[in-house]
Design an enzyme around this catalytic site. Structure first.
Site, PDB file in Angstrom:
ATOM      1  N   LYS A 141       0.969  -1.258   0.026  1.00  0.00           N
ATOM      2  CA  LYS A 141       0.040   0.117  -0.236  1.00  0.00           C
ATOM      3  C   LYS A 141       0.708   1.434  -0.068  1.00  0.00           C
ATOM      4  O   LYS A 141       0.464   2.297  -0.758  1.00  0.00           O
ATOM      5  CB  LYS A 141      -1.046   0.000   1.225  1.00  0.00           C
ATOM      6  N   GLY A 142       1.791   1.080   1.031  1.00  0.00           N
ATOM      7  CA  GLY A 142       2.812   2.457   0.992  1.00  0.00           C
ATOM      8  C   GLY A 142       3.340   2.813  -0.543  1.00  0.00           C
ATOM      9  O   GLY A 142       3.361   4.058  -0.875  1.00  0.00           O
ATOM     10  N   GLU A 179       0.329  -1.362   7.134  1.00  0.00           N
ATOM     11  CA  GLU A 179       1.146  -2.490   7.079  1.00  0.00           C
ATOM     12  C   GLU A 179       2.584  -2.446   7.456  1.00  0.00           C
ATOM     13  O   GLU A 179       3.582  -3.298   7.294  1.00  0.00           O
ATOM     14  CB  GLU A 179       1.364  -2.942   5.368  1.00  0.00           C
ATOM     15  N   ASP A 233     -10.090  -4.539 -13.576  1.00  0.00           N
ATOM     16  CA  ASP A 233      -9.033  -4.812 -12.325  1.00  0.00           C
ATOM     17  C   ASP A 233      -9.239  -3.623 -11.131  1.00  0.00           C
ATOM     18  O   ASP A 233      -8.530  -2.809 -11.590  1.00  0.00           O
ATOM     19  CB  ASP A 233      -7.629  -5.339 -12.660  1.00  0.00           C
ATOM     20  N   ASP A 268      -5.354   3.144  -3.122  1.00  0.00           N
ATOM     21  CA  ASP A 268      -4.241   3.446  -3.166  1.00  0.00           C
ATOM     22  C   ASP A 268      -3.918   4.583  -4.221  1.00  0.00           C
ATOM     23  O   ASP A 268      -3.239   5.560  -4.011  1.00  0.00           O
ATOM     24  CB  ASP A 268      -3.226   2.406  -3.306  1.00  0.00           C
TER      25      ASP A 268
END
Ligand code: ATP
Length: 303
Positions: free
Chosen positions: A39-40, A139, A246, A252
């Site tokens: 995610k970062g 995370e 998708d 994000d």
């Protein structure tokens, strides 16, 4: 630097198959791909692709994946001076199994991301102090997230906290110290224990968080768009109509683009509108980071 992402990077190991092996069984799968994720890193790449000046504070493992992760971030324009190695540790990896109906089954091994510690923020302190905005997700260890929030407050840097993946024991006092708290609907449901099936339910759940002292709550609602709640005001952004291929990494993409636009203009509704269109554009392509358009491609999408 304008934006710092203090967060995760992962290597997506994507197997395309309709059949998963049972215990003791070996099967052949038709296709495989490696992708850069986490995610970062996704959020950093989205902001950088839109033209943002972005640095990352992150940990890679002591393995073959690490150089690829660093080179990928650099190629997308992210400053990696503070992406460091955790000795004796594997990189964060996500084995993903995708079937013909595009259903994902994902395992996450956080690996080196768990070694990102408050000392890494201290090591990057001088560079961080020059940033206007810090973006955080969950995370990495919670103690590092909390330390980063206190650091940002101390140095008058704005903070976006994306509480993903959802952690039930998140300390809401820390969320309240952030300028923007940005969950998706599932995270909102887990954090509040309230239903979020309809827009009305989402608003009620959002209000229950605002009552605890949140400043700005921005909820992403997948194909239903997004919502900004602050005090008594509610601002809804309709989704941009696209044919979704998708949707992984859409959240994000939204946050990275929102951060970039916010730093540029400070205009929250305008930043949400751009982020919504940017995330919609990303769902028209396969993959996470590889589906994020650069500023030029995004401009063509808008026209
Ligand atoms: P991920 O965890 O995969 O990054 P998420 O669940 O956090 O995603 P979503 O809420 O699904 O994020 O999507 C983020 C934003 O992307 C939405 O608020 C919306 O603006 C846009 N979006 C997502 N899906 C669609 C879609 N099918 N059509 C148009 N826009 C979409």
């Amino acid at each position: 630097m304008d934006i710092a992402v203090i967060g995760s990077n992962m290597v997506d190991l994507i197997t395309y198959t309709n059949q998963l092996p049972k215990a003791g069984e070996t099967l052949e799968a038709p296709d495989f791909a490696i992708g850069c994720g986490g995610k970062g890193a996704n959020q950093a790449v989205a902001a950088a692709k839109m033209g943002g000046s972005v640095m990352m504070v992150s940990k890679v493992g002591d393995d073959l994946f690490a150089p690829n992760t660093v080179v990928n971030l650099q190629q997308q324009g992210v400053d990696t001076r503070f992406v460091t190695t955790a000795p004796g540790t594997s990189s964060g990896v996500a084995p993903i199994f995708v079937d013909d109906e595009s259903q994902n089954r994902i395992l996450i091994i956080k690996g080196a991301n768990q070694q990102l510690k408050p000392a890494d923020i201290d090591a990057a302190a001088d560079a961080l102090k020059s940033c206007q905005l810090i973006i955080l997700q969950l995370e990495i260890p919670l103690e590092t997230v909390y330390y980063a929030i206190d650091f940002a407050r101390q140095h008058d840097i704005k903070v976006i906290l994306n509480p993903a993946p959802a952690v039930a024991d998140l300390n809401i006092d820390y969320a309240c110290k952030c300028d923007f708290f940005m969950p998706n609907e599932t995270e909102l449901e887990i954090l509040t224990g309230m239903p979020v099936t309809t827009d009305e339910e989402v608003k009620l759940a959002g209000q229950s968080l605002l009552k605890r002292g949140l400043k700005n709550l921005i909820i992403t609602l997948g194909g239903r768009g997004s919502l900004w709640m602050s005090g008594d005001s509610v601002h809804q952004v309709a989704p941009t109509a696209v044919k979704a291929v998708d949707t992984s990494g859409a959240g994000d993409a939204f946050i990275g683009c929102f951060a970039h636009e916010l730093v540029k203009s400070g205009d929250i509704p305008a930043a949400m509108a751009q982020a919504s269109a940017y995330a919609a554009c990303s769902v028209t392509g396969r993959g996470t980071q590889r589906s994020y358009p650069d500023a030029e491609t995004f401009q063509r999408f808008l026209n």
